[in-house]
Design a protein around this motif. Structure first.
Motif, mmCIF file in Angstrom:
data_model
loop_
_atom_site.group_PDB
_atom_site.id
_atom_site.type_symbol
_atom_site.label_atom_id
_atom_site.label_comp_id
_atom_site.label_asym_id
_atom_site.label_seq_id
_atom_site.Cartn_x
_atom_site.Cartn_y
_atom_site.Cartn_z
ATOM 1 N N ILE A 198 0.859 -1.183 0.000
ATOM 2 C CA ILE A 198 0.000 0.000 0.000
ATOM 3 C C ILE A 198 0.896 1.233 0.000
ATOM 4 C CG2 ILE A 198 -1.661 1.346 1.347
ATOM 5 C CD1 ILE A 198 -2.780 -1.349 2.405
ATOM 6 N N VAL A 199 0.705 2.087 -0.978
ATOM 7 C CA VAL A 199 1.471 3.329 -1.060
ATOM 8 C C VAL A 199 0.472 4.482 -1.073
ATOM 9 C CG1 VAL A 199 3.096 4.695 -2.419
ATOM 10 C CG2 VAL A 199 3.405 2.223 -2.239
ATOM 11 N N SER A 200 0.457 5.235 0.025
ATOM 12 C CA SER A 200 -0.579 6.257 0.210
ATOM 13 C C SER A 200 0.036 7.599 0.544
ATOM 14 C CB SER A 200 -1.509 5.820 1.349
ATOM 15 O OG SER A 200 -2.366 6.890 1.729
ATOM 16 N N ASN A 201 -0.617 8.659 0.099
ATOM 17 C CA ASN A 201 -0.179 10.007 0.472
ATOM 18 C C ASN A 201 -0.719 10.409 1.837
ATOM 19 O OD1 ASN A 201 1.239 10.330 -1.863
ATOM 20 N ND2 ASN A 201 -0.208 11.741 -2.843
ATOM 21 N N ASN A 202 -1.583 9.581 2.393
ATOM 22 C CA ASN A 202 -2.175 9.897 3.689
ATOM 23 C C ASN A 202 -1.163 9.695 4.834
ATOM 24 O OD1 ASN A 202 -4.174 10.647 5.553
ATOM 25 N ND2 ASN A 202 -5.752 9.497 4.461
ATOM 26 N N ASN A 203 -1.536 10.089 6.046
ATOM 27 C CA ASN A 203 -0.589 10.095 7.171
ATOM 28 C C ASN A 203 -0.401 8.714 7.801
ATOM 29 O OD1 ASN A 203 -2.654 9.613 9.172
ATOM 30 N ND2 ASN A 203 -3.287 11.737 8.868
ATOM 31 N N ARG B 220 2.529 8.927 3.609
ATOM 32 C CA ARG B 220 3.055 10.206 3.118
ATOM 33 C C ARG B 220 3.994 9.995 1.915
ATOM 34 N NH1 ARG B 220 0.989 13.949 6.142
ATOM 35 N NH2 ARG B 220 1.081 13.925 8.412
ATOM 36 N N ALA B 221 3.463 9.320 0.934
ATOM 37 C CA ALA B 221 4.293 8.866 -0.190
ATOM 38 C C ALA B 221 4.681 9.995 -1.150
ATOM 39 C CB ALA B 221 3.553 7.769 -0.954
ATOM 40 N N LYS B 222 3.968 11.112 -1.067
ATOM 41 C CA LYS B 222 4.220 12.255 -1.969
ATOM 42 C C LYS B 222 4.068 11.881 -3.440
ATOM 43 C CE LYS B 222 7.305 14.926 1.059
ATOM 44 N NZ LYS B 222 8.010 14.013 1.958
ATOM 45 N N LYS B 223 3.128 10.970 -3.734
ATOM 46 C CA LYS B 223 2.841 10.696 -5.140
ATOM 47 C C LYS B 223 2.385 11.990 -5.789
ATOM 48 C CE LYS B 223 -0.062 7.493 -3.751
ATOM 49 N NZ LYS B 223 -1.151 6.488 -3.755
#
Ligand SMILES: [Mg+2]
Length: 172
Positions: free
Chosen positions: A65-70, A88-91
Protein backbone atom coordinates in the motif's frame (compact mmCIF):
# COMPACT_ATOMS: atom_id res chain seq x y z
CA UNK A 1 -0.28 14.57 -21.39
CA UNK A 2 0.32 10.91 -22.19
CA UNK A 3 1.70 10.46 -18.71
CA UNK A 4 -1.73 10.68 -17.16
CA UNK A 5 -3.31 8.09 -19.44
CA UNK A 6 -3.67 4.80 -17.58
CA UNK A 7 -2.90 1.51 -19.29
CA UNK A 8 -6.17 0.10 -18.01
CA UNK A 9 -9.38 1.51 -16.60
CA UNK A 10 -11.71 -0.60 -14.47
CA UNK A 11 -14.78 -0.04 -12.32
CA UNK A 12 -13.13 -1.44 -9.21
CA UNK A 13 -10.13 -3.42 -7.99
CA UNK A 14 -12.29 -6.54 -8.10
CA UNK A 15 -12.42 -6.35 -11.89
CA UNK A 16 -8.67 -6.54 -12.36
CA UNK A 17 -7.58 -9.72 -14.10
CA UNK A 18 -4.54 -10.82 -12.13
CA UNK A 19 -4.19 -14.07 -14.02
CA UNK A 20 -3.65 -12.05 -17.17
CA UNK A 21 -1.21 -9.72 -15.42
CA UNK A 22 0.68 -12.73 -14.17
CA UNK A 23 0.99 -14.09 -17.69
CA UNK A 24 2.52 -10.75 -18.66
CA UNK A 25 5.15 -11.18 -15.98
CA UNK A 26 3.72 -8.91 -13.30
CA UNK A 27 4.88 -9.94 -9.84
CA UNK A 28 3.79 -7.14 -7.55
CA UNK A 29 1.26 -4.36 -7.05
CA UNK A 30 1.65 -0.86 -5.68
CA UNK A 31 -1.83 -0.06 -4.43
CA UNK A 32 -3.35 3.24 -3.35
CA UNK A 33 -5.52 3.22 -0.21
CA UNK A 34 -8.19 5.95 -0.09
CA UNK A 35 -10.98 5.48 -2.61
CA UNK A 36 -9.08 2.65 -4.25
CA UNK A 37 -9.25 -0.14 -1.65
CA UNK A 38 -11.99 1.41 0.49
CA UNK A 39 -13.74 4.75 1.06
CA UNK A 40 -11.44 7.35 2.60
CA UNK A 41 -13.74 7.42 5.63
CA UNK A 42 -13.59 3.68 6.29
CA UNK A 43 -10.91 2.80 8.86
CA UNK A 44 -10.71 -0.94 8.18
CA UNK A 45 -10.79 -3.34 5.29
CA UNK A 46 -14.05 -4.95 4.18
CA UNK A 47 -14.35 -8.76 4.17
CA UNK A 48 -14.40 -8.57 0.38
CA UNK A 49 -11.08 -6.74 0.38
CA UNK A 50 -9.51 -9.24 2.78
CA UNK A 51 -10.53 -11.99 0.39
CA UNK A 52 -9.11 -10.07 -2.57
CA UNK A 53 -5.76 -9.65 -0.83
CA UNK A 54 -5.69 -13.35 0.10
CA UNK A 55 -6.39 -14.24 -3.49
CA UNK A 56 -3.60 -12.01 -4.77
CA UNK A 57 -1.08 -13.32 -2.30
CA UNK A 58 -2.26 -16.85 -3.07
CA UNK A 59 -1.36 -16.25 -6.69
CA UNK A 60 2.09 -15.20 -5.52
CA UNK A 61 1.72 -11.46 -5.99
CA UNK A 62 3.48 -9.06 -3.69
CA UNK A 63 1.36 -6.14 -2.54
CA UNK A 64 2.32 -2.83 -1.01
CA UNK A 65 0.00 0.00 0.00
CA UNK A 66 1.47 3.33 -1.06
CA UNK A 67 -0.58 6.26 0.21
CA UNK A 68 -0.18 10.01 0.47
CA UNK A 69 -2.18 9.90 3.69
CA UNK A 70 -0.59 10.09 7.17
CA UNK A 71 0.94 7.36 9.31
CA UNK A 72 -2.07 6.98 11.62
CA UNK A 73 -4.53 6.37 8.81
CA UNK A 74 -2.33 4.09 6.77
CA UNK A 75 -0.81 2.04 9.58
CA UNK A 76 -4.17 1.44 11.30
CA UNK A 77 -5.52 0.15 8.04
CA UNK A 78 -2.56 -1.88 6.83
CA UNK A 79 -1.17 -3.44 10.04
CA UNK A 80 -4.14 -5.74 10.78
CA UNK A 81 -3.92 -6.94 7.17
CA UNK A 82 -0.19 -7.54 7.48
CA UNK A 83 0.31 -5.68 4.23
CA UNK A 84 3.45 -3.52 4.05
CA UNK A 85 2.84 0.16 3.42
CA UNK A 86 4.41 3.52 2.73
CA UNK A 87 2.61 6.55 4.16
CA UNK A 88 3.05 10.21 3.12
CA UNK A 89 4.29 8.87 -0.19
CA UNK A 90 4.22 12.26 -1.97
CA UNK A 91 2.84 10.70 -5.14
CA UNK A 92 3.27 11.51 -8.03
CA UNK A 93 6.95 11.86 -7.04
CA UNK A 94 8.93 8.75 -7.89
CA UNK A 95 10.70 8.05 -4.61
CA UNK A 96 7.94 6.03 -2.89
CA UNK A 97 7.29 3.98 -6.04
CA UNK A 98 11.00 3.17 -6.25
CA UNK A 99 11.15 2.30 -2.56
CA UNK A 100 8.11 0.02 -2.90
CA UNK A 101 9.71 -1.87 -5.82
CA UNK A 102 12.94 -2.19 -3.92
CA UNK A 103 11.17 -3.59 -0.85
CA UNK A 104 9.13 -6.01 -2.96
CA UNK A 105 12.30 -6.90 -4.87
CA UNK A 106 10.64 -6.48 -8.24
CA UNK A 107 11.58 -4.68 -11.43
CA UNK A 108 9.57 -1.88 -13.07
CA UNK A 109 8.33 -4.22 -15.81
CA UNK A 110 7.04 -6.58 -13.10
CA UNK A 111 5.10 -3.85 -11.32
CA UNK A 112 1.53 -2.66 -11.60
CA UNK A 113 0.19 0.52 -10.03
CA UNK A 114 -3.46 0.60 -8.96
CA UNK A 115 -5.15 3.83 -7.93
CA UNK A 116 -8.10 6.17 -8.35
CA UNK A 117 -6.31 9.38 -9.27
CA UNK A 118 -4.70 10.45 -12.52
CA UNK A 119 -2.43 13.10 -11.03
CA UNK A 120 -0.96 11.00 -8.25
CA UNK A 121 -1.26 7.26 -8.92
CA UNK A 122 -1.27 7.17 -12.71
CA UNK A 123 1.14 10.04 -13.32
CA UNK A 124 3.58 8.68 -10.75
CA UNK A 125 3.44 5.15 -12.14
CA UNK A 126 3.71 6.21 -15.77
CA UNK A 127 6.69 8.44 -15.03
CA UNK A 128 8.63 5.32 -14.08
CA UNK A 129 7.19 3.29 -16.94
CA UNK A 130 5.06 1.09 -14.69
CA UNK A 131 1.81 -0.52 -15.82
CA UNK A 132 -0.99 1.69 -14.45
CA UNK A 133 -4.57 0.75 -13.67
CA UNK A 134 -7.10 3.47 -12.87
CA UNK A 135 -10.15 2.52 -10.81
CA UNK A 136 -13.36 4.46 -10.28
CA UNK A 137 -13.14 6.05 -6.81
CA UNK A 138 -14.97 4.02 -4.16
CA UNK A 139 -16.49 7.11 -2.58
CA UNK A 140 -17.26 10.63 -3.61
CA UNK A 141 -16.88 12.21 -0.18
CA UNK A 142 -13.41 13.66 -0.07
CA UNK A 143 -11.27 16.66 0.73
CA UNK A 144 -10.83 19.88 -1.16
CA UNK A 145 -7.61 19.01 -2.96
CA UNK A 146 -9.05 15.77 -4.20
CA UNK A 147 -12.15 17.60 -5.34
CA UNK A 148 -10.00 20.01 -7.28
CA UNK A 149 -8.16 17.09 -8.85
CA UNK A 150 -11.45 15.51 -9.86
CA UNK A 151 -12.49 18.64 -11.73
CA UNK A 152 -9.17 18.69 -13.53
CA UNK A 153 -9.60 15.01 -14.33
CA UNK A 154 -12.98 15.60 -15.94
CA UNK A 155 -11.36 18.15 -18.24
CA UNK A 156 -8.53 15.79 -19.10
CA UNK A 157 -10.96 12.95 -19.76
CA UNK A 158 -12.92 15.16 -22.13
CA UNK A 159 -9.72 16.19 -23.88
CA UNK A 160 -8.57 12.58 -24.24
CA UNK A 161 -11.96 11.58 -25.59
CA UNK A 162 -11.82 14.32 -28.21
CA UNK A 163 -8.37 13.25 -29.22
CA UNK A 164 -9.50 9.65 -29.44
CA UNK A 165 -6.98 8.63 -26.81
CA UNK A 166 -9.42 6.60 -24.77
CA UNK A 167 -9.42 2.94 -25.63
CA UNK A 168 -12.21 2.41 -23.15
CA UNK A 169 -15.50 4.19 -22.60
CA UNK A 170 -15.85 6.23 -19.48
CA UNK A 171 -18.87 5.08 -17.49
CA UNK A 172 -21.22 7.69 -16.03
MG1 LIG B 1 -6.84 7.56 -3.72
Amino acid sequence: MKRIIPDEFVQSIYEIDFNQLQRRGVKGAIVDLDNTLVESTRPDATPELVQWLDQLQGLGFKVMIVSNNNRTRVSKFALPLQVPYIHRAKKPLSSAFRRAMRKMEIQPEQTVVIGDQLFTDVLGGNTLGLHTILVVPVSRSEGMFTKFNRVAERLVFRWMKQKGLLGWEEKK
